[in-house]
Design a protein around this motif. Structure first.
Motif, PDB file in Angstrom:
ATOM      1  N   ARG A 225       0.909  -1.168  -0.023  1.00  0.00           N
ATOM      2  CA  ARG A 225       0.088   0.047   0.032  1.00  0.00           C
ATOM      3  C   ARG A 225       0.805   1.195   0.017  1.00  0.00           C
ATOM      4  NH1 ARG A 225      -1.485   3.791   3.470  1.00  0.00           N
ATOM      5  NH2 ARG A 225      -0.360   2.988   4.867  1.00  0.00           N
ATOM      6  N   ARG A 226       1.767   1.283   0.763  1.00  0.00           N
ATOM      7  CA  ARG A 226       2.607   2.570   1.014  1.00  0.00           C
ATOM      8  C   ARG A 226       3.563   2.787  -0.362  1.00  0.00           C
ATOM      9  NH1 ARG A 226       4.840   4.502   5.534  1.00  0.00           N
ATOM     10  NH2 ARG A 226       3.662   3.983   7.462  1.00  0.00           N
ATOM     11  N   ALA A 227       3.915   1.687  -1.240  1.00  0.00           N
ATOM     12  CA  ALA A 227       4.559   1.640  -2.443  1.00  0.00           C
ATOM     13  C   ALA A 227       3.421   2.280  -3.391  1.00  0.00           C
ATOM     14  CB  ALA A 227       5.124   0.699  -2.865  1.00  0.00           C
ATOM     15  N   GLU A 228       2.192   1.659  -3.606  1.00  0.00           N
ATOM     16  CA  GLU A 228       1.092   2.227  -4.382  1.00  0.00           C
ATOM     17  C   GLU A 228       0.774   3.518  -4.296  1.00  0.00           C
ATOM     18  OE1 GLU A 228      -0.652  -2.141  -5.561  1.00  0.00           O
ATOM     19  OE2 GLU A 228      -2.102  -0.775  -4.271  1.00  0.00           O
ATOM     20  N   GLN A 229       0.865   3.866  -2.899  1.00  0.00           N
ATOM     21  CA  GLN A 229       0.282   5.368  -2.682  1.00  0.00           C
ATOM     22  C   GLN A 229       1.626   6.153  -2.430  1.00  0.00           C
ATOM     23  OE1 GLN A 229      -2.404   5.328   0.495  1.00  0.00           O
ATOM     24  NE2 GLN A 229      -4.038   3.749  -0.602  1.00  0.00           N
ATOM     25  N   ASN A 230       2.672   5.786  -2.992  1.00  0.00           N
ATOM     26  CA  ASN A 230       3.669   6.683  -2.990  1.00  0.00           C
ATOM     27  C   ASN A 230       3.991   7.195  -1.664  1.00  0.00           C
ATOM     28  OD1 ASN A 230       5.975   7.541  -4.168  1.00  0.00           O
ATOM     29  ND2 ASN A 230       4.877   9.118  -5.309  1.00  0.00           N
ATOM     30  N   GLU A 231       3.857   6.485  -0.572  1.00  0.00           N
ATOM     31  CA  GLU A 231       4.256   7.044   0.870  1.00  0.00           C
ATOM     32  C   GLU A 231       5.588   6.616   1.192  1.00  0.00           C
ATOM     33  OE1 GLU A 231       1.436   5.719   3.907  1.00  0.00           O
ATOM     34  OE2 GLU A 231      -0.342   6.661   2.672  1.00  0.00           O
ATOM     35  N   GLU A 232       6.177   6.853   2.170  1.00  0.00           N
ATOM     36  CA  GLU A 232       7.406   6.546   2.818  1.00  0.00           C
ATOM     37  C   GLU A 232       7.545   4.981   2.694  1.00  0.00           C
ATOM     38  OE1 GLU A 232       9.625   6.646   7.093  1.00  0.00           O
ATOM     39  OE2 GLU A 232       7.851   8.205   6.480  1.00  0.00           O
ATOM     40  N   PRO A 233       8.334   4.574   1.961  1.00  0.00           N
ATOM     41  CA  PRO A 233       8.536   2.985   1.986  1.00  0.00           C
ATOM     42  C   PRO A 233       8.343   2.236   3.326  1.00  0.00           C
ATOM     43  CG  PRO A 233      10.716   3.875   1.213  1.00  0.00           C
ATOM     44  CD  PRO A 233       9.778   5.081   1.611  1.00  0.00           C
ATOM     45  N   ILE A 234       8.060   0.698   3.439  1.00  0.00           N
ATOM     46  CA  ILE A 234       8.007  -0.021   4.449  1.00  0.00           C
ATOM     47  C   ILE A 234       9.297  -0.043   4.978  1.00  0.00           C
ATOM     48  CG2 ILE A 234       7.788  -2.368   5.250  1.00  0.00           C
ATOM     49  CD1 ILE A 234       5.595  -2.651   3.169  1.00  0.00           C
ATOM     50  N   LYS A 235       9.619  -0.031   6.463  1.00  0.00           N
ATOM     51  CA  LYS A 235      10.865  -0.148   6.754  1.00  0.00           C
ATOM     52  C   LYS A 235      11.097  -1.721   6.936  1.00  0.00           C
ATOM     53  CE  LYS A 235      12.521   2.104  10.514  1.00  0.00           C
ATOM     54  NZ  LYS A 235      13.237   2.837  10.546  1.00  0.00           N
ATOM     55  N   GLU A 236      12.381  -2.083   6.584  1.00  0.00           N
ATOM     56  CA  GLU A 236      12.740  -3.486   6.309  1.00  0.00           C
ATOM     57  C   GLU A 236      13.802  -3.649   7.294  1.00  0.00           C
ATOM     58  OE1 GLU A 236      11.838  -2.799   1.457  1.00  0.00           O
ATOM     59  OE2 GLU A 236      14.016  -2.748   2.447  1.00  0.00           O
ATOM     60  N   TYR A 237      13.477  -4.844   8.028  1.00  0.00           N
ATOM     61  CA  TYR A 237      14.713  -5.290   8.997  1.00  0.00           C
ATOM     62  C   TYR A 237      15.078  -6.776   8.524  1.00  0.00           C
ATOM     63  CZ  TYR A 237      12.978  -1.413  11.711  1.00  0.00           C
ATOM     64  OH  TYR A 237      12.557  -0.222  12.206  1.00  0.00           O
ATOM     65  N   LEU A 238      16.343  -7.072   8.608  1.00  0.00           N
ATOM     66  CA  LEU A 238      16.631  -8.445   8.422  1.00  0.00           C
ATOM     67  C   LEU A 238      16.686  -9.237   9.881  1.00  0.00           C
ATOM     68  CD1 LEU A 238      17.891 -10.564   6.524  1.00  0.00           C
ATOM     69  CD2 LEU A 238      20.121  -9.768   7.088  1.00  0.00           C
ATOM     70  N   LEU A 239      16.330 -10.540   9.862  1.00  0.00           N
ATOM     71  CA  LEU A 239      16.259 -11.256  11.032  1.00  0.00           C
ATOM     72  C   LEU A 239      16.842 -12.701  10.356  1.00  0.00           C
ATOM     73  CD1 LEU A 239      13.861  -9.341  11.901  1.00  0.00           C
ATOM     74  CD2 LEU A 239      13.160 -11.066  13.490  1.00  0.00           C
ATOM     75  N   LEU A 240      18.030 -12.818  10.824  1.00  0.00           N
ATOM     76  CA  LEU A 240      18.821 -14.052  10.334  1.00  0.00           C
ATOM     77  C   LEU A 240      18.304 -15.058  11.284  1.00  0.00           C
ATOM     78  CD1 LEU A 240      20.361 -15.158   7.965  1.00  0.00           C
ATOM     79  CD2 LEU A 240      22.483 -14.426   9.245  1.00  0.00           C
ATOM     80  N   SER A 241      17.839 -16.224  10.849  1.00  0.00           N
ATOM     81  CA  SER A 241      17.166 -17.242  12.171  1.00  0.00           C
ATOM     82  C   SER A 241      17.973 -18.371  11.617  1.00  0.00           C
ATOM     83  CB  SER A 241      15.786 -17.350  11.771  1.00  0.00           C
ATOM     84  OG  SER A 241      15.416 -18.132  12.962  1.00  0.00           O
ATOM     85  N   ARG A 242      17.817 -19.536  12.476  1.00  0.00           N
ATOM     86  CA  ARG A 242      18.484 -20.832  12.403  1.00  0.00           C
ATOM     87  C   ARG A 242      19.896 -20.693  12.312  1.00  0.00           C
ATOM     88  NH1 ARG A 242      14.119 -25.038  11.045  1.00  0.00           N
ATOM     89  NH2 ARG A 242      15.502 -26.204  12.430  1.00  0.00           N
ATOM     90  N   TYR A 243      20.527 -19.863  12.618  1.00  0.00           N
ATOM     91  CA  TYR A 243      22.062 -19.403  12.373  1.00  0.00           C
ATOM     92  C   TYR A 243      22.847 -20.574  13.420  1.00  0.00           C
ATOM     93  CZ  TYR A 243      25.802 -16.915  11.061  1.00  0.00           C
ATOM     94  OH  TYR A 243      27.153 -16.378  10.561  1.00  0.00           O
ATOM     95  N   SER A 244      23.744 -21.061  12.682  1.00  0.00           N
ATOM     96  CA  SER A 244      24.620 -22.022  13.255  1.00  0.00           C
ATOM     97  C   SER A 244      26.043 -21.690  13.126  1.00  0.00           C
ATOM     98  CB  SER A 244      24.327 -23.339  13.038  1.00  0.00           C
ATOM     99  OG  SER A 244      25.303 -24.277  13.338  1.00  0.00           O
ATOM    100  N   PRO A 245      26.677 -20.883  13.940  1.00  0.00           N
ATOM    101  CA  PRO A 245      28.237 -20.213  13.519  1.00  0.00           C
ATOM    102  C   PRO A 245      29.383 -21.489  13.191  1.00  0.00           C
ATOM    103  CG  PRO A 245      27.320 -19.327  15.519  1.00  0.00           C
ATOM    104  CD  PRO A 245      26.284 -20.421  15.232  1.00  0.00           C
ATOM    105  N   ASP A 246      28.885 -22.883  13.925  1.00  0.00           N
ATOM    106  CA  ASP A 246      29.670 -23.952  13.647  1.00  0.00           C
ATOM    107  C   ASP A 246      29.707 -24.251  12.130  1.00  0.00           C
ATOM    108  OD1 ASP A 246      30.899 -24.141  16.185  1.00  0.00           O
ATOM    109  OD2 ASP A 246      28.955 -25.164  16.885  1.00  0.00           O
TER     110      ASP A 246
END
Ligand SMILES: Nc1ncnc2c1ncn2[C@@H]1O[C@H](COP(=O)(O)OP(=O)(O)O)[C@@H](O)[C@H]1O
Ligand SMILES: [Mg+2]
Lengths: 262, 269
Positions: free
Chosen positions: B164-185
């Protein structure tokens, strides 16, 4: 000469920090991004009388189009020829003809200053050219043409994209395409003119899609799935030699794509 | 102002529902009145993760169709009185949701709630589209593997062009990355992408890394969002994520490989 230019006002986004989440007071304003075309008056001669005359003729041909139209005036060519222009007088002429100057392009620092005093900002469509320090100063003065060249309409578009182009997205530009972010794998960018990517190019980039063999692709990090100029293409397998993070340009020579470091 | 958060990914099985439950609980525990909505019509399982499956009477589709009021369908969480769950319908299919209907319900929720968390189904079809359409913020849940990252990138493209924000040319959605099931080993063994790899491909603001953890399965088996298991690594990771989302500074954790017994004893690497 009158040409049209596309403006894309840069999106002013909220910075991607987490902290803004605290303040949810309702905003009374916001910045939005939009693109619009504005005629650009490209001057080839500083003869103000001739300019006024020919501009009047042009307006006469399409009075509705020009009435109260915003206008950017371009002094690049004049400055290349070391022809000085009286900004005050020029702006007076433009305003007298019911046009609304909203920008100066290709002006010298001094000219930009003068324009700013009249409430007209400078646009950096061209590299600013300062006659005072220009090497062209030494060149013999180009003789003034007897008759100023006929103004003509040329459409020069460039499309500016400031956000990443993601997988599955496709962008088509009828002129040049300038991308200030990355192009992801699975994204496709196409331009009838040149393509510039100031980020990693991981998707497909096709320049000169209407057959312009002079079109080029410039990018700061070539990891593309496919690159093409006027239908001549290379796929990622052929690009294995490309070093990451090395700015390159790609152009066509005898139907072969040449990739060259910049 | 209420804020609508979509938890989305493109790919299935990456931890969207786990994350939706954890962050909704996290926000509610911080005192913000929060609703969490299951958009996975036909495959509902948010109610299981939240442990309220035996209290479901009406669902999201009933409310959209006017068969029940919002207050009848919202289930108050048993652990936190600031948290409400709006379950999905198990018996309908995804066509039961309409954009107009979803918009109407979200508008109603916005009057009463501070945060509305939308748990998106997998894919990029209608259900996922409706879950993200009205969002203000997007939590992109990604696993450290190429196909998951690629699907997230695709979803980001959809957020920036079809919302909706894109279609109505509003400020874009704020996007955050959640990196899940991470296994450093496993990253070290070269079996998984590293945090840096993923960030380079997605160029997205990292809100947090959630380690691969047995505590997630334990939590879902007992119907308690893992964030309430404060001793667990995954629970702490989600608590960090909430803190960062709310503007607090928390150093990233769970990125380096665990030291084995030998390493612990001798403090060598
Ligand atoms: N951090 C984690 N560590 C271990 N298992 C996890 C983790 N996150 C999710 N899972 C498991 O992965 C599976 C899919 O999670 P779910 O949240 O339902 O994903 P989605 O909603 O994206 O399909 C579940 O079995 C869940 O227990
Ligand atoms: Mg799910």
């Amino acid at each position: 000469m009158l040409e049209s230019v596309q403006f894309l006002t840069n999106q002013i986004q909220r910075m991607s920090t987490d902290s803004q989440q605290n303040t949810h007071h309702s905003p009374v304003l916001e910045f939005k991004s939009s693109t619009f075309s504005v005629p650009v008056l490209v001057l080839a001669n500083n003869d103000l009388i001739a300019i006024e005359q020919q501009l009047q003729e042009k307006i006469h041909q399409a009075p509705e189009f020009f009435k109260n139209s915003p206008l950017v005036f371009d002094l690049q060519e004049l400055n290349n020829l070391n022809l000085d222009t009286n900004i005050n007088k020029l702006v007076n002429i433009i305003r007298k003809l019911d046009l609304l100057p909203i920008g100066i392009r290709g002006g010298s620092a001094q000219q930009n200053q003068q324009a700013l005093k009249l409430g007209i900002p400078s646009h950096s469509g061209h590299i600013n050219h300062n006659p005072a320090t220009s090497p062209e100063k030494q060149k013999p003065q180009t003789p003034e043409p007897e008759i100023a060249p006929e103004p003509q309409f040329v459409t020069v578009n460039s499309t500016l994209i400031t956000h990443p182009v993601r997988s599955g997205q496709r962008i088509y530009a009828s002129g040049d395409l300038i991308i200030l972010a990355q192009v992801s794998a699975g994204a496709e960018i196409l331009a009838e003119g040149n393509i510039h990517v100031y980020g990693s190019l991981r998707g497909r980039a096709l320049a000169g899609v209407q057959g312009d063999t002079e079109a080029r692709i410039f990018c700061s990090d070539l990891q593309a799935e496919l690159i093409s100029i006027a239908g001549n293409y290379k796929i990622s397998e052929d690009l294995n030699g490309a070093a990451p993070n090395q700015p390159v340009q790609i152009y066509l020579q005898d139907h072969t794509l040449i990739i060259k470091d910049i | 102002m209420a804020r609508i958060i979509v938890v989305t990914s493109g790919k299935g099985g990456v931890g969207k529902t786990t994350t939706s439950a954890a962050i909704a609980m996290g926000l509610a525990k911080r005192g913000h009145k929060t609703a969490v909505i299951d958009f996975d019509v036909g495959l509902r399982n948010l109610d299981l993760i939240m442990g309220c499956e035996r209290r479901v009477v009406y669902d999201f589709v009933n409310v959209i169709n006017g068969e029940a009021g919002l207050n009848q369908a919202l289930i108050r969480d048993k652990n936190c009185d600031q948290l409400y769950i709006l379950p999905a319908s198990q018996t309908r299919d995804k066509d039961a949701l309409s954009q107009e209907g979803v918009g109407r319900i979200l508008d109603e929720l916005k009057k009463d709630f501070k945060y509305i968390v939308c748990d998106s189904p997998a894919g990029i079809e209608k259900g996922a589209h409706l879950a993200m359409y009205f969002a203000d913020d997007a939590f992109i849940v990604t696993n450290p593997e190429v196909s998951s990252v690629r699907d997230s990138d695709r979803m980001l493209g959809i957020l920036s062009s079809k919302s909706r924000r894109a279609e109505q040319n509003e400020e874009p959605i704020k996007e955050y990355l959640l990196l899940s099931r991470y296994s450093p080993d496993r990253v070290k063994l070269g079996e998984m992408l590293s945090v840096n790899d993923v960030q380079e491909i997605l160029s997205l603001h990292l809100l947090g890394v959630i380690p691969e953890s047995k505590s997630v399965l334990n939590a879902s088996n007992s119907g308690i969002p893992v964030i309430l298991d404060e001793k667990s690594d995954a629970g702490q990771a989600y608590a960090d994520i909430i803190a960062r989302y709310l503007g607090e500074d928390r150093p990233h954790r769970f990125i380096d490989e665990k030291k084995g017994l030998f390493g612990k004893l001798f403090r060598s690497r």
